[in-house]
Design an enzyme around this catalytic site. Sequence first.
Site, PDB file in Angstrom:
ATOM      1  N   HIS A  60     -69.721 -74.616 -49.029  1.00 33.63           N
ATOM      2  CA  HIS A  60     -70.381 -73.613 -49.853  1.00 33.63           C
ATOM      3  C   HIS A  60     -71.688 -73.154 -49.209  1.00 33.63           C
ATOM      4  O   HIS A  60     -72.427 -73.961 -48.628  1.00 33.63           O
ATOM      5  CB  HIS A  60     -70.698 -74.177 -51.237  1.00 33.63           C
ATOM      6  CG  HIS A  60     -69.530 -74.156 -52.183  1.00 33.63           C
ATOM      7  ND1 HIS A  60     -68.750 -73.044 -52.385  1.00 33.63           N
ATOM      8  CD2 HIS A  60     -69.026 -75.130 -53.005  1.00 33.63           C
ATOM      9  CE1 HIS A  60     -67.816 -73.310 -53.277  1.00 33.63           C
ATOM     10  NE2 HIS A  60     -67.953 -74.579 -53.665  1.00 33.63           N
TER      11      HIS A  60
ATOM     12  N   CYS B 178     -69.179 -68.469 -46.838  1.00 32.71           N
ATOM     13  CA  CYS B 178     -69.171 -67.104 -47.371  1.00 32.71           C
ATOM     14  C   CYS B 178     -70.419 -66.345 -46.940  1.00 32.71           C
ATOM     15  O   CYS B 178     -71.482 -66.929 -46.710  1.00 32.71           O
ATOM     16  CB  CYS B 178     -69.106 -67.128 -48.895  1.00 32.71           C
ATOM     17  SG  CYS B 178     -67.596 -67.848 -49.551  1.00 32.71           S
TER      18      CYS B 178
END
Length: 267
Positions: free
Chosen positions: A171, A245
């Site tokens: 993440h 991301c």
Amino acid sequence: MRVPVVHQRARRRRARYARLLWNGAEILVTLGVVLMLLVVHQLWWTNRQAREGAERKVQALESEWGARDGSEGGEGSAAVGGSGSGGGSGSSRDRSGADSRTAPDSASATDTNPRPRWTQAYAILSIPRLGLRVPVAEGISKGNVLNKGYVGHYPDTAQPGRAGNFALAGHRNTHGEPFRYINRLRRGDRIEVETPAAVYTYVVDRTLAQTSAGDGGVIREIPRSSVRPSYGYTDPGYYLTLTTCTPEYTSKYRLVVWGKLGSMRPR
């Protein structure tokens, strides 16, 4: 002198409007508080929980390996891909076609530990530049791996120190956000992967600032972007891939950092 007449209907209408406005204001305030709590939960509480859990897991792995080193001469049985997974299976010539002479000194040493179980934390990733030290678990499940603050190993990619591409996901925001600052990594930075058997040191080599979320080429055995083919490699080797991301707080694109195995030392 005229006596003013109070129109009850008009009064009731005004009172009804006032109640509606008051109730609407209460709803808006409640929604605002709920949204604020959700933001606090996502940006603060999930990070705190995940980081604490990841730190405990790192300490548990270190304690487990230390106990094995003391009782078994350092030959631990915690899972590391002995037969490899996907691109990392077999000998240094398997699948990649790379001869063992292309590996760094001692990097082709045999690792006899079994393959890790699904969602099992079995290694530790350290990035000195970022002050990062987190567990590596098998798979990229959000609930059982990534949301716990761990880094996830892409199934069917190589295991640490094996020929091919050892590919990881993490993440960038919330849930411990271990890969939040990997955009700060520069060529030559060290990345260490510790297992019960050895410590593998990779060296950052290239970065792809943005590609599509479906660009599977970046985690192939010989990593090369399918969207931007000028980024990546053409020869077999011992690669490390970090993906997350981008931009921050979105999941529209992917940021990729590649490294090459530089050295290995037994534990």
